[in-house]
Write an enzyme that holds these catalytic residues in place. Structure first.
Site, PDB file in Angstrom:
ATOM      1  N   CYS A 183     -27.370  74.216  37.590  1.00  0.00           N
ATOM      2  CA  CYS A 183     -27.124  72.950  36.893  1.00  0.00           C
ATOM      3  C   CYS A 183     -25.638  72.630  36.937  1.00  0.00           C
ATOM      4  CB  CYS A 183     -27.610  72.983  35.447  1.00  0.00           C
ATOM      5  SG  CYS A 183     -26.620  74.067  34.428  1.00  0.00           S
ATOM      6  N   ASP A 208      -7.981  42.612  61.325  1.00  0.00           N
ATOM      7  CA  ASP A 208      -7.100  42.453  62.477  1.00  0.00           C
ATOM      8  C   ASP A 208      -7.932  41.779  63.567  1.00  0.00           C
ATOM      9  OD1 ASP A 208      -4.922  42.960  64.356  1.00  0.00           O
ATOM     10  OD2 ASP A 208      -6.258  44.477  65.184  1.00  0.00           O
TER      11      ASP A 208
END
Length: 793
Positions: free
Chosen positions: A85, A493
């Protein structure tokens, strides 16, 4: 000193003897440290007593280096951990970070992996042993996968683990069958189906053999100073089992709860099995990439080639790749011609021709020719290994929401134990019935299993990054996945991103039939990118070149040649002006006006203009669709380019981009991006070195797979094949992942908020609580795995 230790690590940034002296003094000011800094070797040696320092030594070393402006090399060590856990993870991290030479540590519960950052060169067997001994849970040192054999060993280990998991689950289900039958019988008859001793016989192996892992996990958790989900399971089932055993041995006529303890163990065991299968599924992307690695290579040794283990291949070795073999390393072709299938790396279906000076990558498949390649990257430096590391890093990193979940899980168990104790006390005080008080407190312990909270959320993240990898999108860290779903603006770009980054012929205008034959004849001897574009265009048009003489290149202007004692010119206005040709007048005669800033190439023969064409960087065929899909996602776009204003404006209008900035330097790109960020989160998409500053500034940075190494190293997300449509795909995956996480957290918190009070008030028996607990975990886990079925165009 008592118990002295010595470490040596590199130090970069020292320029003179005084630098070394000052750093030496700074280290010596740390209590319990004696140092020696060597400028010539750029290394520092520290002798220290770890018992003299209240703070970890690594932290103090890094503070000194940072204060003085120096750097050192780091090393990452990975472990596989046995956790059950998220609180196990927290206790392990706490213990590991207490080691004096650990700079930082990160963990991922879903993949059960611990990653430790320390100084380069100190990962000795003793250091590894110390780390393993510190951990409250078993750790196994994880060696990086670099060969096919190591991958096969790992897969064999996973298959063996799966076989054991399958067998354990089958045994658990078979042993629980009588209890399921007994519960069904209770619905129709008051006569018990099983005798008390038969229940005891079936419950005991379930409790202590099938449930052994929970006892082990609970003990490790308590030993580490925390209480995890295993503690809840063991407290609840042990209370029911031993209380029933007491009633049986004392011959007390009362209902026994062996079926409660047994079915809780079986149901949680079933949930663990499903979790195990989910974790296996989440690592398929890494395994698929790892399988591309080869075991050895044919390396030139003297005049012959010898088969050499891949770990022993060095940069600049000459390697032979036979027909049908996988390329073992990254390299440059120095001899041969063949087609390479790079689809598993790039997603491109068509094989790519490779000849001299072409780059090839490890893991790709050689086609119909033998190649000699000179290695440029081997083992962990190859593009393939970097891709594997990117996927693993994405799964290792932890987003803020996961850190919050881990903190909640860490305090959840103690709170539940307190509620269970209060439930027992109140029921015992108000009713005086020990059996009733015990059963209600056991129900609280069973229903409070934090699996749904601690596991399903990181599983969703792992599935999300794995799905992205399968689509050709590599996400370096989970913070990127978290930010991507919030993006409202993306800056692009131009060259190599929305365009192919290759010169193409555009807008051809011919005044004479000799235009293209002369053009082709002049360009055939040139290696300029424009020449390649011209040749490709003329080949498509089935043009035959004229026979010209004396071709020569006039730098910066164009080409000059002769045909039948007359000049042939192919070039810009400067070239024509040099030969006293008035191009403006000739264009006016044809009623054509061309702006001076347009990229136009003219062809003249005997002082007469035959025609002209423009050159352009051809748009990627996917760019229109990519921008359209981003609009559908309500994301605005901007084009930021160093190209001319007219070119950038035309492309923006053609693609439907919202705004644009032209003729931008790298510094100006960075400034424009900073301005855009004032209105919200912004992503930057680029492929070149000049895009690196803007990529670093962006909230989410995306590099094209065919771009420069600098761009890809700077970016937090890489598109493995140059398809801008993958950007919208990444946004969709991010949004789907975070929708799933919100759903998971909602169900986990709501379930516990309603179920725990119900169990405390006596509305849920332990058996019903066990079924409800497992159902909640399975619901959120299944919801996470549904991400794999997300429909993405």
């Amino acid at each position: 000193m008592n118990n002295p230790n010595t470490i040596t690590f590199p130090v970069y940034g020292m320029h003179c003897g005084s630098c070394a002296t000052n750093l030496n003094k700074a280290f010596d000011r740390i209590e319990g440290i004696e140092s020696q800094v060597n400028l010539a070797t750029e290394k520092a040696t520290l002798t220290f007593d770890e018992n003299n320092n209240k703070r970890p030594l690594a932290t103090m070393i890094m503070e000194v280096l940072s204060e003085k402006g120096y750097q050192t090399d780091h090393q990452t060590i990975k472990f596989e951990a046995e956790w059950s856990c998220s609180s196990c993870v927290e206790s392990t991290l706490k213990a590991i970070k207490s080691h004096h030479l650990v700079i930082d540590a990160t963990a991922n519960f879903a993949t059960k992996t611990l990653q430790i950052n320390t100084f380069a060169g100190i990962s000795t067997k003793q250091f590894i042993t110390e780390l393993i001994a510190l951990s409250p849970y078993p750790l196994t040192h994880k060696v990086a996968i670099t060969t096919q054999q190591q991958l096969q060993n790992k897969q064999k280990s996973e298959r063996e683990k799966q076989r054991k998991e399958n067998m354990s689950l089958v045994i658990a289900l078979l042993l629980s069958l009588p209890f399921w039958a007994a519960m069904i019988n209770m619905l129709f008859s008051d006569t018990p189906l099983l005798s008390p001793w038969v229940e005891f016989a079936f419950a005991t192996p379930l409790q202590f053999i099938i449930g052994a892992r929970f006892y082990k996990g609970a003990w490790n958790s308590l030993k580490g100073g925390s209480a995890n989900m295993d503690v809840l399971v063991i407290l609840g089932t042990s209370a029911a089992y031993f209380f029933s055993l007491f009633l049986l041995l004392s011959n007390t006529p009362s209902h026994l709860y062996f079926e409660t303890s047994s079915l809780v163990i079986v149901l949680i065991r079933l949930g663990k099995y499903l979790e195990f299968r989910a974790k296996q599924a989440s690592s398929k992307a890494i395994n698929a990439l790892s399988q591309l690695q080869v075991l050895d290579a044919l390396v030139k040794k003297g005049k012959t080639f010898k088969r050499t283990l891949i770990e022993e291949v060095q940069v600049n070795d000459i390697v032979q790749v036979a027909v049908g073999d996988k390329v073992p390393v990254d390299g440059i072709v120095i001899e041969g011609n063949s087609y390479i299938d790079e689809s598993l790396l790039t997603g491109e279906s068509a094989a790519i021709q490779k000849q001299q000076d072409a780059q090839v990558f490890a893991g790709t498949l050689n086609g119909d020719g033998t190649l000699l390649i000179k290695t440029t990257a081997v083992n962990e430096q190859t593009k393939l290994h970097n891709i594997i590391q990117l996927v693993e890093s994405a799964q290792m990193s932890k987003a803020p929401i996961l850190q919050l979940v881990d903190k909640v899980s860490a305090i959840f168990v103690p709170i539940v134990l307190l509620i269970a104790a209060m439930t027992f006390t109140v029921w015992m005080f108000t009713t005086g019935d020990l059996e009733q008080a015990l059963m209600h407190s056991v129900a609280v312990l069973v229903i409070a299993c934090p699996c749904a909270l601690g596991l399903a959320t990181p599983t969703a993240m792992v599935v999300g990054t794995g799905l992205a990898a399968q689509k050709g999108i590599l996400i370096k860290d989970i913070n990127t996945l978290q930010l991507a779903h919030k993006l409202k603006h993306i800056a692009f770009d131009k060259t190599g991103t929305l365009t192919k980054g290759q010169v193409a012929i555009d807008d051809v205008t011919a005044f004479d039939s000799q235009f293209l034959p002369f053009l082709l004849a002049m360009q055939q001897s040139s290696k300029h990118p424009i020449a390649k574009a011209v040749i490709a265009y003329c080949n498509e048009m089935d043009i035959t070149a004229e026979q010209i003489s004396q071709p020569q290149n006039i730098h910066g202007k164009g080409l000059h040649g002769r045909f039948k004692e007359q000049d042939i010119l192919v070039g810009n206005r400067k070239l024509l002006s040099h030969f006293d040709i008035n191009v403006e007048q000739q264009l006016a005669n044809h009623k054509i006006n061309i702006a001076a800033d347009q990229n136009v190439i003219y062809v003249c023969y005997a002082d007469s203009l035959l025609g002209f064409f423009s050159i352009a960087d051809e748009l990627r065929p996917e760019s229109h669709t990519a921008i359209g899909e981003l609009k559908e996602l309500d994301i605005t776009t901007t084009l930021i380019s160093g190209d001319k204003h007219s070119v950038v404006q035309a492309m923006s209008e053609e693609l439907g981009i919202n705004s644009f900035y032209a003729e931008q330097t790298p510094e100006q790109k960075l400034q424009q991006l900073s301005l855009l960020q004032k209105d919200g989160l912004v992503a930057m998409v680029g492929d070149g070195v000049n895009d690196a500053p803007a990529l670093a500034q962006a909230d989410v940075s995306i590099a094209m797979g065919g771009g420069s190494d600098v761009a890809k190293q700077t970016a937090s997300m890489t598109l493995m094949h140059d398809d801008p449509q993958l950007i919208a795909m990444a946004m969709k995956i991010s949004r789907a992942t975070w929708t799933t996480i919100r759903q998971n957290l909602f169900w986990a918190f709501i379930f516990n908020a309603l179920a725990i009070p119900a169990a405390a008030l006596g509305y849920l028996s332990p058996s019903i609580a066990a079924i409800a607990m497992s159902a909640s975990s399975l619901i959120v886990l299944s919801n996470s795995l549904l991400l794999k079925r997300t429909r993405l165009k």
